[in-house]
Design an enzyme around this catalytic site. Structure first.
Site, short mmCIF file in Angstrom:
data_model
loop_
_atom_site.label_atom_id
_atom_site.label_comp_id
_atom_site.label_asym_id
_atom_site.label_seq_id
_atom_site.Cartn_x
_atom_site.Cartn_y
_atom_site.Cartn_z
N LYS A 92 0.81 -1.19 0.00
CA LYS A 92 0.00 0.00 0.00
C LYS A 92 0.86 1.25 0.00
O LYS A 92 0.37 2.35 -0.22
CB LYS A 92 -0.87 0.01 1.28
CG LYS A 92 -1.82 -1.17 1.37
CD LYS A 92 -2.55 -1.19 2.71
CE LYS A 92 -2.03 -2.37 3.48
NZ LYS A 92 -2.65 -2.63 4.76
N GLY A 93 2.15 1.07 0.26
CA GLY A 93 3.04 2.22 0.47
C GLY A 93 3.10 3.22 -0.67
O GLY A 93 3.34 4.40 -0.45
N LYS A 100 17.30 3.94 -0.25
CA LYS A 100 18.35 3.94 0.78
C LYS A 100 19.50 3.08 0.25
O LYS A 100 19.56 1.89 0.56
CB LYS A 100 17.83 3.32 2.07
CG LYS A 100 16.82 4.12 2.85
CD LYS A 100 16.55 3.38 4.16
CE LYS A 100 15.27 3.78 4.82
NZ LYS A 100 14.82 2.77 5.79
N PHE A 147 14.59 5.19 9.76
CA PHE A 147 13.26 4.67 9.45
C PHE A 147 12.31 5.82 9.16
O PHE A 147 12.07 6.69 9.98
CB PHE A 147 12.72 3.77 10.56
CG PHE A 147 11.62 2.89 10.03
CD1 PHE A 147 11.91 1.73 9.34
CD2 PHE A 147 10.28 3.27 10.15
CE1 PHE A 147 10.90 0.94 8.79
CE2 PHE A 147 9.27 2.49 9.60
CZ PHE A 147 9.59 1.32 8.93
N GLU A 192 7.15 2.34 -6.54
CA GLU A 192 7.41 1.94 -5.15
C GLU A 192 7.56 3.17 -4.26
O GLU A 192 7.90 4.25 -4.74
CB GLU A 192 8.72 1.14 -5.08
CG GLU A 192 8.54 -0.34 -4.84
CD GLU A 192 8.00 -0.69 -3.44
OE1 GLU A 192 7.26 0.11 -2.83
OE2 GLU A 192 8.32 -1.79 -2.98
N ASP A 193 7.31 3.00 -2.99
CA ASP A 193 7.54 4.09 -2.05
C ASP A 193 9.03 4.23 -1.73
O ASP A 193 9.59 5.31 -1.80
CB ASP A 193 6.71 3.91 -0.76
CG ASP A 193 6.88 2.54 -0.11
OD1 ASP A 193 7.58 1.65 -0.66
OD2 ASP A 193 6.30 2.34 0.98
N ARG A 198 0.80 6.57 7.40
CA ARG A 198 0.75 6.68 5.93
C ARG A 198 0.17 8.02 5.50
O ARG A 198 0.49 8.55 4.45
CB ARG A 198 -0.10 5.56 5.33
CG ARG A 198 0.49 4.16 5.46
CD ARG A 198 -0.24 3.21 4.52
NE ARG A 198 -0.05 1.81 4.85
CZ ARG A 198 0.99 1.08 4.46
NH1 ARG A 198 1.96 1.63 3.76
NH2 ARG A 198 1.09 -0.19 4.79
N ASP A 240 4.69 3.53 6.05
CA ASP A 240 4.10 3.24 7.35
C ASP A 240 5.11 2.65 8.33
O ASP A 240 6.16 2.16 7.95
CB ASP A 240 2.97 2.21 7.19
CG ASP A 240 3.52 0.81 6.89
OD1 ASP A 240 4.32 0.67 5.95
OD2 ASP A 240 3.17 -0.14 7.61
N ASP A 294 14.76 -0.42 -0.22
CA ASP A 294 15.59 -0.58 0.96
C ASP A 294 16.62 -1.68 0.65
O ASP A 294 17.63 -1.43 0.01
CB ASP A 294 14.65 -0.91 2.12
CG ASP A 294 15.32 -0.97 3.47
OD1 ASP A 294 16.12 -0.07 3.78
OD2 ASP A 294 15.05 -1.92 4.23
P1 IMP Z 1 12.99 -3.99 0.45
O1 IMP Z 1 12.53 -5.28 -0.13
O2 IMP Z 1 13.88 -4.21 1.66
O3 IMP Z 1 13.64 -3.07 -0.55
O4 IMP Z 1 11.72 -3.33 1.06
C1 IMP Z 1 10.97 -2.36 0.48
C2 IMP Z 1 9.73 -2.14 1.31
O5 IMP Z 1 10.06 -2.06 2.70
C3 IMP Z 1 9.11 -0.80 0.98
O6 IMP Z 1 8.15 -0.92 -0.03
C4 IMP Z 1 8.50 -0.40 2.31
O7 IMP Z 1 7.19 -0.91 2.41
C5 IMP Z 1 9.35 -1.05 3.36
N1 IMP Z 1 10.33 -0.10 3.94
C6 IMP Z 1 11.67 -0.09 3.78
N2 IMP Z 1 12.25 0.93 4.43
C7 IMP Z 1 11.23 1.60 5.02
C8 IMP Z 1 11.18 2.79 5.86
O8 IMP Z 1 12.17 3.47 6.17
N3 IMP Z 1 9.94 3.16 6.27
C9 IMP Z 1 8.80 2.47 5.94
N4 IMP Z 1 8.81 1.38 5.15
C10 IMP Z 1 10.01 0.94 4.72
MG MG Z 2 5.46 -1.03 3.88
#
Ligand code: IMP
Ligand code: MG
Length: 179
Positions: free
Chosen positions: A42-43, A130, A151, A98-99, A164, A158, A102
């Site tokens: 949902k991000g 990041k 974070f 994507e939001d 959100r 969220d 990470d």
């Molecule tokens: P990844 O698979 O580790 O790249 O995760 C990506 C997802 O993790 C994003 O779509 C977010 O939903 C969540 N996420 C990663 N970092 C943050 C943060 O700092 N705040 C909130 N959600 C995060």
């Molecule tokens: Mg999320």
């Protein structure tokens, strides 16, 4: 809600300006193509809505839901598809929205999944990234902001489904997620 936020990282106006720049590049790059914008629930919804409003070429919109986090602030490395595309991916020029990127695990999975469905092209636009946290090396073609390793919440992001609706991106106080 706002008392849980340590500081504003990107203001609503900064985000709007950045999204309008991204939308211009995307509208140029996808001129004449079969653009399918795919928001990751949902991000990405707030970012996706603002981005789509600013895209000036014809496009279709779809959403996918994946889960890799549960309610914690660290990735589990396991990605599950909770909602698949309603559209056919085959032959489309897919832009995943994507939001935040990470570890990159979620998007790496989605990229491979959509490429295997014979999309014509698959690219990513992410409001935030990041880079210091990357575990999988993925190519994010359109990036809003490169953020520090903290974070973040707001503008769709969220913590345990909260924040959100904060209209800017802020750093969550450590005591909120370390308690
Ligand atoms: P990844 O698979 O580790 O790249 O995760 C990506 C997802 O993790 C994003 O779509 C977010 O939903 C969540 N996420 C990663 N970092 C943050 C943060 O700092 N705040 C909130 N959600 C995060
Ligand atoms: Mg999320």
């Amino acid at each position: 809600m706002l008392q849980d936020i340590e500081r504003v990282l990107y203001s609503e106006q900064q985000i709007k300006d950045k999204i309008s720049e991204l939308a211009k590049r995307i509208s140029n790059d996808y001129e004449g193509k079969e653009l399918l914008v795919v928001g990751v629930l949902k991000g990405s919804v707030i970012f996706a809505a603002e981005l789509i409003k600013n895209i000036t070429i014809p496009c279709e919109i779809d959403f996918m839901a994946v889960s890799s986090y549960g309610n914690s602030s660290e990735t589990t490395g396991v990605v599950r598809i909770l909602k698949d595309l309603d559209h056919e991916a085959c032959g489309k020029d897919i832009l995943i929205v994507e939001d935040i990127v990470d570890s990159g695990v979620t998007l790496d999975y989605l990229l491979n999944y959509l490429r295997a469905r014979k999309a014509n092209s698959v690219e990513i636009v992410s409001l935030l990234t990041k880079p210091s946290r990357r575990k999988v090396d993925i190519d994010v073609k359109y990036v809003g902001f490169e953020s520090p390793d903290e974070f973040l919440v707001g503008y769709g992001l969220d913590y345990a489904e909260k924040y959100r609706n904060v209209p800017f991106v802020g750093v969550l106080k450590r005591e909120v997620y370390e308690k």
